[in-house]
Enzyme design. Structure first.
Site, PDB file in Angstrom:
ATOM      1  N   GLY A 105       0.806  -1.284  -0.090  1.00 51.14           N
ATOM      2  CA  GLY A 105       0.090  -0.075  -0.030  1.00 51.14           C
ATOM      3  C   GLY A 105       0.715   1.211   0.003  1.00 51.14           C
ATOM      4  O   GLY A 105       0.478   2.350  -0.232  1.00 51.14           O
ATOM      5  N   LYS A 126       9.759   3.135   0.526  1.00 53.69           N
ATOM      6  CA  LYS A 126       8.495   2.749   1.259  1.00 53.69           C
ATOM      7  C   LYS A 126       7.987   4.064   1.728  1.00 53.69           C
ATOM      8  O   LYS A 126       8.903   5.074   2.374  1.00 53.69           O
ATOM      9  CB  LYS A 126       8.948   2.092   2.723  1.00 53.69           C
ATOM     10  CG  LYS A 126       7.397   1.852   3.610  1.00 53.69           C
ATOM     11  CD  LYS A 126       7.793   0.920   4.878  1.00 53.69           C
ATOM     12  CE  LYS A 126       6.885   0.372   5.680  1.00 53.69           C
ATOM     13  NZ  LYS A 126       6.916  -0.504   6.569  1.00 53.69           N
ATOM     14  N   GLY A 139      -0.577   6.198   0.857  1.00 61.99           N
ATOM     15  CA  GLY A 139       0.787   5.692   0.112  1.00 61.99           C
ATOM     16  C   GLY A 139       1.971   6.191   0.952  1.00 61.99           C
ATOM     17  O   GLY A 139       2.947   6.128   0.315  1.00 61.99           O
ATOM     18  N   ARG A 196      14.474   0.484   1.140  1.00 60.55           N
ATOM     19  CA  ARG A 196      14.706  -0.825   1.814  1.00 60.55           C
ATOM     20  C   ARG A 196      15.371  -1.637   0.607  1.00 60.55           C
ATOM     21  O   ARG A 196      15.088  -1.759  -0.418  1.00 60.55           O
ATOM     22  CB  ARG A 196      13.409  -1.378   2.356  1.00 60.55           C
ATOM     23  CG  ARG A 196      12.574  -0.423   3.225  1.00 60.55           C
ATOM     24  CD  ARG A 196      11.461  -1.311   3.915  1.00 60.55           C
ATOM     25  NE  ARG A 196      10.709  -1.918   3.165  1.00 60.55           N
ATOM     26  CZ  ARG A 196       9.460  -2.754   3.573  1.00 60.55           C
ATOM     27  NH1 ARG A 196       9.324  -2.648   4.943  1.00 60.55           N
ATOM     28  NH2 ARG A 196       8.730  -3.028   2.710  1.00 60.55           N
ATOM     29  N   ASP A 291       1.076 -11.693   6.106  1.00 60.64           N
ATOM     30  CA  ASP A 291       1.521 -10.736   5.307  1.00 60.64           C
ATOM     31  C   ASP A 291       2.943  -9.949   5.837  1.00 60.64           C
ATOM     32  O   ASP A 291       3.610  -9.207   4.911  1.00 60.64           O
ATOM     33  CB  ASP A 291       0.798  -9.727   4.820  1.00 60.64           C
ATOM     34  CG  ASP A 291       0.039  -9.080   6.093  1.00 60.64           C
ATOM     35  OD1 ASP A 291      -0.575  -9.349   6.949  1.00 60.64           O
ATOM     36  OD2 ASP A 291       0.382  -7.864   6.129  1.00 60.64           O
ATOM     37  N   ASN A 292       3.303 -10.360   6.866  1.00 61.62           N
ATOM     38  CA  ASN A 292       4.586  -9.538   7.383  1.00 61.62           C
ATOM     39  C   ASN A 292       5.494 -10.806   7.666  1.00 61.62           C
ATOM     40  O   ASN A 292       6.488 -10.469   8.492  1.00 61.62           O
ATOM     41  CB  ASN A 292       4.347  -9.035   8.713  1.00 61.62           C
ATOM     42  CG  ASN A 292       3.473  -7.612   8.517  1.00 61.62           C
ATOM     43  OD1 ASN A 292       3.626  -7.362   7.544  1.00 61.62           O
ATOM     44  ND2 ASN A 292       2.694  -7.334   9.489  1.00 61.62           N
TER      45      ASN A 292
END
Length: 613
Positions: A105, A126, A139, A196, A291-292
């Site tokens: 996102g 990010k 976002g 990242r 999702d992590n």
């Protein structure tokens, strides 16, 4: 290399299905693992900090970092030559419930760079703008969360824990609105971008995009029924580029079942070892949703994380985790649960009955053995083995729990005990005095006993119980919850009434008993050595323990002080702390002026970190 000559090879976009429509609005993305997107520009980007070591992995020369174009490229204002910007589609189980499509996102893939050592590194920004997966968000990321992610990513790397990395931290004059405490008081905060890197940011949830409608949440993945060929493509991509040993042993298109079995076994082992690493250093992730969870066994996504200060196995670092699902002591079991969801997600390629059997056969034993191995290193017991070593570790954790001693400082100072090549009893007074000084007073120890229910709901539960209606309305689970709540409140009251003198006495007795056992075990390490051998063994033990027991970790109060300074435009402390976290095991006085080597200050007990960023 110059920024204009980075060696991009964007294999993930070449080998996996991509949505290239660039439709700007938030939407379900079916039949694709990535969506092409554009970054959104920010006003007046400014470089706060960077990791030279991390950027070196991309072959970026330090002189390039000093050029004006660097902040333009790494804020998303300009696009690097060879870069293809995209966002990854994935789903996830959040707090135990399937949430359907999630996706990147606010993280945007810039591409994959192959460096001079032939290593592949995926580069992300990010906070660089909206994607089809931004849902109701903008976002963007803000300064406070970005500082925490930047510092902790690199801190974990220097603690020798598998992790994604952070290359740069850039703030801007562009603002976004956030409600950091979810209390109805939103603020405008500066948009901040973290770059990242990792070999890949693919996660467990990447494989959940094929999940059929969940009976509990009525949600489904965006690519239901499209497992062929996408699931196989995704598995084969991950193995081909990130599991070279499996790729070599089981090259496609030969026995795919053996290939996928080997992959699932390997990610199970990696995840078990990662969980053990966290538990040994006191790291609490805070949001261990599927999702992590990295498909490579890396620590991924630094949100409301925390490091244990005064030891509390029930430590909850995420203010949003009201039920304590992701409490510190629960992390190993949650990681195992997440692996079971991964098994379900790849069922079409590897029957879950087989993968779940691997999970049961492998996970617990790997975790237990690796945790014990790490603990032996932390205790400096590397020369011999003893049948009672596991009991020694168990009693240490029990003593830490009952006294609440500071975890980091306790382990760091156990090296001050000396091994003797005899059975004579030695005085552990100096170490005992120090460790007891690291224990919290009664009122602070009592603060760990927190209610999982809001005050009004707790009162309602009590009233219903008194009326005999609780079980009828809330079931057995409600009765059990109230019982647990009442036990928690009772413990809190008992500890709050305890005198400082009484706790000091009990802490001293508990630590004296354990240190005596530890001293006896230490002496067994060097039984029979002569004077020179004994001296060498003691020196080696201190060095070995200092290499695994950090002096500095990113405690929440340290991050908070950095954030408070940064929000005034002063980034000096941010860069000093970054340098400190690069040398977590170092002795000496380089960072003594920061005064971050002691226990947390009292004001820090009330710090609340949430998922808001």
């Amino acid at each position: 290399r110059q920024l204009s000559h980075l060696n991009f090879d964007n294999a993930v976009l070449r080998e996996l299905p991509v949505d290239d429509s660039k439709i700007p609005h938030v939407r379900q993305v079916s039949g694709a693992c990535y969506s092409l997107v554009d970054t959104d520009s920010v006003d007046n980007p400014k470089l706060i900090s960077y990791s030279e070591e991390c950027l070196d992995l991309l072959d970026i020369d330090e002189n390039e970092i000093k050029k004006p174009d660097f902040v333009e490229y790494f804020s998303g204002n300009k696009t690097l030559t060879g870069s293809q910007t995209a966002a990854h589609c994935y789903c996830g189980h959040q707090f135990g419930y399937f949430s359907g499509q999630l996706g990147d996102g606010r993280a945007i893939y810039l591409g994959e760079i192959i460096n001079f050592n032939n290593e592949r590194w995926e580069l992300q920004l990010k906070g660089a703008g909206k994607t089809p997966f931004s849902r109701t968000a903008d976002g963007r990321a803000v300064l406070r969360s970005s500082i925490r992610e930047f510092l902790c990513s690199e801190a974990m790397f220097h603690l020798n824990i598998p992790t994604t990395r952070a290359a740069s931290l850039i703030v801007s004059d562009t603002k976004c609105m956030r409600d950091p405490l979810y209390d109805g008081h939103p603020l405008y905060e500066p948009c901040t971008i973290v770059s990242r890197i990792a070999p890949s940011f693919i996660r467990f949830g990447s494989f959940e995009i094929f999940k059929d409608t969940d009976p509990k949440t009525d949600r489904k993945g965006p690519s239901v029924g499209k497992e062929v060929p996408i699931l196989f493509n995704l598995l084969d991509y991950v193995i081909k580029y990130h599991y070279p040993d499996i790729q070599k042993k089981h090259p496609e298109p030969k026995d795919k079942k053996a290939r996928y079995t080997a992959f699932y076994r390997e990610i199970t082992e990696r995840t078990a070892r990662l969980a053990a690493e966290w538990q040994c250093v006191g790291f609490a992730h805070g949001v261990l949703n599927t999702d992590n969870m990295s498909i490579l066994g890396l620590t991924l996504d630094y949100g409301p994380f925390g490091f244990v200060d005064f030891y509390d196995p029930g430590f909850i670092c995420n203010g949003s985790d009201k039920e304590g699902r992701y409490a510190f002591e629960k992390q190993p079991e949650i990681c195992k649960w997440n692996l079971s969801k991964l098994a379900e997600a790849i069922d079409y390629a590897l029957p879950k009955e087989e993968s779940l059997k691997i999970l049961e056969d492998v996970y617990d034993s790997v975790y237990t053995d690796y945790f014990h191995h790490k603990m032996m290193q932390k205790l400096g017991l590397n020369r011999t083995k003893d049948d009672d070593d596991k009991k020694l570790v168990e009693s240490l954790l029990e003593t830490l729990t009952s006294t609440g001693a500071d975890m980091t400082n306790t382990f760091r100072n156990l090296n001050k005990l000396v091994m003797y090549a005899s059975e004579k009893e030695e005085d552990c007074g100096a170490v005992l005095t120090y460790v007891v000084s690291q224990c919290p007073p009664p009122e602070e120890y009592a603060s760990r006993f927190k209610s999982a229910l809001p005050e009004g709901q707790l009162r309602a539960f009590i009233m219903l119980a008194q009326q005999g209606r609780l079980e009828a309305l809330a079931g057995e689970a409600g009765v059990a919850l109230l019982r647990k709540e009442m036990e928690t409140l009772k413990l809190k009251e008992e500890w709050a009434k305890k005198s400082p003198e009484g706790k000091l006495k009990s802490d001293t007795e508990a630590w004296k008993a354990w240190l005596d056992k530890y001293q006896i075990r230490l002496n067994k390490e060097v039984a029979g050595l002569n004077e020179d051998e004994l001296k060498a063994a003691n020196t080696a033990r201190v060095e070995a323990m200092n290499a695994v027991n950090p002096k500095y970790v990113l405690r929440n109060y340290i991050a908070q002080k950095v954030i408070e300074d940064a929000e005034t435009g002063d980034y000096t402390l941010c860069n000093r702390v970054f340098e400190m976290l690069r040398k977590p095991f170092a002795e000496g006085e380089e960072f003594e002026d920061l005064d971050f080597g002691g226990t947390r200050p009292k004001w820090a007990a009330k710090l609340c970190v949430t998922c808001s960023s």
